[in-house]
Design a protein around this motif. Sequence first.
Motif, mmCIF file in Angstrom:
data_model
loop_
_atom_site.group_PDB
_atom_site.id
_atom_site.type_symbol
_atom_site.label_atom_id
_atom_site.label_comp_id
_atom_site.label_asym_id
_atom_site.label_seq_id
_atom_site.Cartn_x
_atom_site.Cartn_y
_atom_site.Cartn_z
ATOM 1 N N ALA A 26 0.831 -1.208 0.000
ATOM 2 C CA ALA A 26 0.000 0.000 0.000
ATOM 3 C C ALA A 26 0.863 1.254 0.000
ATOM 4 O O ALA A 26 0.590 2.219 -0.733
ATOM 5 N N GLN A 27 1.936 1.237 0.808
ATOM 6 C CA GLN A 27 2.814 2.402 0.869
ATOM 7 C C GLN A 27 3.576 2.576 -0.442
ATOM 8 O O GLN A 27 3.773 3.699 -0.914
ATOM 9 N N TYR A 28 3.995 1.457 -1.031
ATOM 10 C CA TYR A 28 4.694 1.503 -2.317
ATOM 11 C C TYR A 28 3.782 2.085 -3.392
ATOM 12 O O TYR A 28 4.216 2.899 -4.224
ATOM 13 N N SER A 29 2.487 1.685 -3.356
ATOM 14 C CA SER A 29 1.524 2.221 -4.326
ATOM 15 C C SER A 29 1.329 3.719 -4.128
ATOM 16 O O SER A 29 1.214 4.475 -5.103
ATOM 17 N N ARG A 30 1.310 4.157 -2.864
ATOM 18 C CA ARG A 30 1.168 5.594 -2.589
ATOM 19 C C ARG A 30 2.362 6.362 -3.152
ATOM 20 O O ARG A 30 2.201 7.451 -3.721
ATOM 21 N N ILE A 31 3.571 5.803 -2.971
ATOM 22 C CA ILE A 31 4.775 6.474 -3.477
ATOM 23 C C ILE A 31 4.748 6.539 -5.001
ATOM 24 O O ILE A 31 5.065 7.566 -5.608
ATOM 25 N N GLU A 32 4.359 5.414 -5.627
ATOM 26 C CA GLU A 32 4.260 5.405 -7.089
ATOM 27 C C GLU A 32 3.241 6.419 -7.575
ATOM 28 O O GLU A 32 3.462 7.126 -8.568
ATOM 29 N N ASP A 33 2.102 6.502 -6.877
ATOM 30 C CA ASP A 33 1.068 7.467 -7.247
ATOM 31 C C ASP A 33 1.579 8.890 -7.093
ATOM 32 O O ASP A 33 1.335 9.752 -7.941
ATOM 33 N N LEU A 34 2.309 9.128 -5.996
ATOM 34 C CA LEU A 34 2.866 10.462 -5.767
ATOM 35 C C LEU A 34 3.881 10.818 -6.845
ATOM 36 O O LEU A 34 3.889 11.950 -7.360
#
Length: 375
Positions: A288-296
């Motif tokens: 989930a955190q990795y997805s947030r970073i990718e989205d950012l």
Amino acid sequence: MHSYTLSELCSEIGEALNECLAPSYWVKAEISSLTERGGHLYLELVESRSQNDKVLQAKMRATCWAGNKEMLMAYFESETGHTLQPGMAVLVETEVQFHAVYGLSLSIIGIDPSYTLGDLAQQRQRTITQLQKDGLLDAQQLLPLPTLIRNIAVISSANAAGYEDFKHQLDNSGYAFHTQLFGAVMQGETAEKSIIAALEEISSLSSEPTGAHSPLFDAVVIIRGGGATTDLSCFDSYTLCAVCAQFELPVISGIGHTRDISVLDMVAHEALKTPTAVAEWLIHRFDAQYSRIEDLLARLQRTRERQLLIREHRIEMLEQRLAACNPERFYQRGYSLLTRQGKVIRNIHDLHEGDTVTTCLIDGHIESIVTTIKE
């Protein structure tokens, strides 16, 4: 006076008991101790004055012979999810036996699992009520949970299949998890003390100075899984649950309690069904955190591209404005520029007769002398 040998007296007692007693009796008691030897199960049954007052009212030896043991124990375990343990309340069908050498004892020929389940349920509810009264049932929820749980203290049996599954999933997740095992007995009468000892060791290590501001561990994971259904009553123990509730790190449980959630699950910061489920939950937090970073990063890239487009548009506008101010366009329209000593002449009052002026054209300039000025 008639005299008896000791064996004759014992025989008289045995015959009298056989004549006076019923073939069997259902007896309520608590298991004080039990051992298995030669295929037989040897128990000591006791009755206390009350739940809180452990003064003995009665005590007697009991035996579950090998011929009955396997069937009765399998039945009891399938119905309750527990093996017989010291401290359990049981309702057993018994035959009263008297032996000239071993004295009076009971032979267990039947057992009622529902009685033990009822007692375990009462004990469990007493534990929950006491934890609520002490303000401990929700104490773990007050601890902050790190977004990424990387450094993990694991309490488990070292050889448990559940621990191996847990480690395998974390090791193959692609994320940098660090685990340290604190081995403990996870079932039976010694489990409670063993798990508490592991928690105390973790607490001791966590309190040692590490030269960094961050704690040694982010959380504690208590896992148990695999194998046959065995006793899990230790996870309903008030003492163990109270220690976990007041522990300084978040406690995550995955003890494979398939019949119902344990009291430990209720006090833990997070409760999952199995060790594998705990590993999946930890990995999901990283995902989930990795997805947030990718989205950012994607949003930053879009913002960057938009800013570049805006700047390119501004440059184009400036270029157009500069092009519009280019003197060549002025000359191309047939206009010329009149100067005197490098200064632009805007009206006739800036000139006098005899002044030398320069007329600038697109392809050169002309030097002239003013001879006449007319308005």
